[in-house]
Design an enzyme around this catalytic site. Structure first.
Site, PDB file in Angstrom:
ATOM      1  N   TYR A 251       6.639  11.893   8.923  1.00 41.60           N
ATOM      2  CA  TYR A 251       7.805  11.108   8.545  1.00 41.60           C
ATOM      3  C   TYR A 251       8.985  11.605   9.372  1.00 41.60           C
ATOM      4  CZ  TYR A 251      10.664   8.363   5.266  1.00 41.60           C
ATOM      5  OH  TYR A 251      11.495   7.431   4.697  1.00 41.60           O
TER       6      TYR A 251
ATOM      7  N   ARG B 161       0.837  -1.209   0.000  1.00 38.54           N
ATOM      8  CA  ARG B 161       0.000   0.000   0.000  1.00 38.54           C
ATOM      9  C   ARG B 161       0.872   1.260   0.000  1.00 38.54           C
ATOM     10  NH1 ARG B 161      -5.545  -1.428   1.272  1.00 38.54           N
ATOM     11  NH2 ARG B 161      -5.993   0.797   1.162  1.00 38.54           N
TER      12      ARG B 161
ATOM     13  N   SER C  86       2.834   4.804  -0.928  1.00 41.21           N
ATOM     14  CA  SER C  86       2.492   6.200  -1.221  1.00 41.21           C
ATOM     15  C   SER C  86       3.630   6.835  -2.002  1.00 41.21           C
ATOM     16  CB  SER C  86       2.291   6.987   0.071  1.00 41.21           C
ATOM     17  OG  SER C  86       0.978   7.445   0.179  1.00 41.21           O
TER      18      SER C  86
END
Length: 533
Positions: free
Chosen positions: A446, A198, A200
């Site tokens: 992040y 999944r 990004s």
């Protein structure tokens, strides 16, 4: 040639300016360059394969080492100290779907675990063999990588799942299209890996995450083949694409994927804006994304990340000039940088850029033009090579990420960074964060952290102590994320590193449902055992 114990092509380096080296030494102390094992030494220690002979399976020590680990910091520690156990017992390179089915049958017959392998860029242990009595077969998908079908009317493209980012984009750009999926691992990672985790991309604000781009495909599992038609939409029960997305190789091997592509933009540009503090930058970023403006990217750095980014950039004269100009406008010590990306038709870009920059102006932002944004865009896939440089200087660098709602972002950043800064006794940890994928309802966070490698003449003691430091840091940050109500992974997946924290997010019934899916597709339990659930 690909590095066997680090990031990327071994002909590419990321030299660090002397001023940047001094900056790091002032923050966390001088590093001690490690004594890494040579590939020949590591290969000499590889035990014999436990797999019976098969015409598709290679068992040379070099093949097995190159497929033994991903790109997490623990993986690097293992590879560079040379104590690489366990390893896969063999590596196969299927070139057809029938060969994939043959390998699944072979693994089932000999009682082997089977690990799908894309680009080897996992940072949470997806592709690592686990200890046990059963042999392990790694299936490298790089030969299933061609463009199979292209529909320029419906804007759909079907590829072999083993295609890498650059090859995929080259095939599409030759036809005037792009997928627009650019994770930092873009140069090495594969379409199948993006779907299985999944993923990004850096410009997902404009193009969408991989779950939006993935339209259908084929999965080969021990229980049989699953075909996923590429409908534009369907209300025919639960969407089985969602079962495959994020399945991390536990259900089977994705052999083919159809993706939704976009015509190449007329133009693309990136801008930088500086704010006097993080609160103003956060407000601007939230307002811009909630205005639903057609941007391709927003990235907001905290003051510490902004300072670190400018310090590591070199170009002391230019950076000094920028600092003085910003100071004249009242943007000094706590400044933070917002990068904005625009892609599409010129007229649309002009309008959305004006609106976005006006919002930034109203929040106290100072426009810095395109230079920094263009430089970031140019070097965005080169940045991971800095990990090699820092390691050779005696520093470890790692990242972790989460996502949460807008109201929780300041508290989440504080919780994660405080946990990391205080986790190690007698060692300094440098920590900084940015918001990299923004949504109207919240954002990903992040976080990067640097610390020193252990210092010891004994290579294995260096590895053991450095690994202990990482484990302490990773646990502290993960516990902070869970306690603060964030997801344990926004874009890196689960693998083995995040496995202990997944039940807190999914709950008992949710974990049982995932286990049930694994049992349905893989009743004998050979697919990437020990990962995800």
């Amino acid at each position: 040639m690909r590095r066997w114990n680090g990031w990327g092509d071994d002909t590419i380096t990321y030299p660090l300016p002397a001023s940047a080296a001094r900056f790091l030494e002032q923050l966390i102390g001088p590093g001690t360059p490690p004594q890494d094992v040579r590939l020949e030494e590591a290969a000499a220690a590889v035990p014999p394969s436990r797999l019976p002979v098969h015409p598709l399976v290679l068992d040379s020590p070099i093949e097995r080492i190159f497929h033994a680990r991903g790109q997490s910091l623990p993986d690097w520690i293992t590879l560079r100290c040379g104590d690489i156990h366990p390893l896969p017992d063999g590596v196969a390179y299927p070139s057809t779907e029938s060969e994939v089915r043959e390998l699944i049958g072979y693994a089932a017959a000999v009682g082997a675990g089977l690990i799908p392998y894309g680009g080897g860029t996992s940072v949470v242990g997806h592709i690592n063999p686990l200890p046990g009595d059963a042999p392990v077969l790694t299936v490298d998908m790089s030969r299933l990588s061609g463009l199979k079908r292209f529909d320029d009317i419906s804007h759909l493209a079907t590829f072999g799942a083993g295609i890498t980012g650059p090859d995929l984009e080259a095939q599409l750009r030759a036809r005037g299209f792009t997928l627009g999926h650019f994770p930092q691992s873009f140069e090495l990672s594969t379409l199948g890996g993006w779907i299985a985790t999944r993923s990004s991309g850096q410009q997902s604000l404009g193009y969408g995450r991989i779950e939006k781009l993935f339209a259908g495909g084929k999965l080969e599992s021990p229980a049989g083949s699953l075909e996923l038609p590429a409908f534009p939409a369907s209300a025919a029960g639960p969407d089985l694409r969602e079962v495959v997305l994020g399945s991390e190789g536990r259900l089977g091997i994705l052999t083919e994927a159809t993706v939704r592509v976009t015509p190449l933009p007329e133009s693309e540009n990136f801008h930088a804006v500086f704010f006097p503090g993080f609160e103003q930058g956060l407000s601007a970023a939230r307002q811009i994304v909630q205005a639903r403006l057609p941007l391709s990217m927003l990235r907001l750095s905290t003051p510490t990340e902004t300072e670190t980014t400018l310090a590591l950039a070199g170009h002391e004269y230019l950076i000094g000039l920028l600092e003085r100009l910003l100071a004249l406008r009242g943007v000094k010590d706590n400044k933070c940088m917002l990068l904005l990306g625009f892609a599409g038709r010129d007229a649309v870009i002009k309008t959305s850029r004006k609106e976005a920059l006006n919002i930034a102006d109203n929040c106290g932002g100072i426009r810095a033009g395109r230079t920094l944004g263009s430089r970031w865009h140019k070097n965005r896939f080169r940045t991971p090579y800095l990990r090699n440089t820092l390691w050779e200087m005696g520093y470890a660098i790692d990242t972790l990420e989460t996502a949460t709602g807008w109201d929780n972002i300041p508290a989440m950043i504080e919780a994660i960074e405080s946990a990391l800064r205080s986790a190690l006794e007698n060692e300094q940890v440098h920590v900084f964060t940015h918001l990299s994928h923004l949504y109207p309802y919240g954002s990903s966070l992040y976080t990067t952290y640097l610390f020193r490698l252990a210092s010891n003449p004994d290579r294995r003691k260096v590895a053991s102590e450095t690994l202990r430091r990482w484990q302490t840091l990773k646990m502290a940050a993960s516990q902070a994320i869970v306690a603060q109500g964030g997801t344990i992974s926004h874009q890196h997946g689960i693998g083995t590193d995040h496995l202990p924290y997944l039940p807190a997010e999914k709950g008992k019934l949710g974990m049982a449902a995932l286990a049930g899916l694994c049992k349905q597709f893989d009743p004998i339990g050979i697919m990437n055992p020990g990962k995800l659930v």
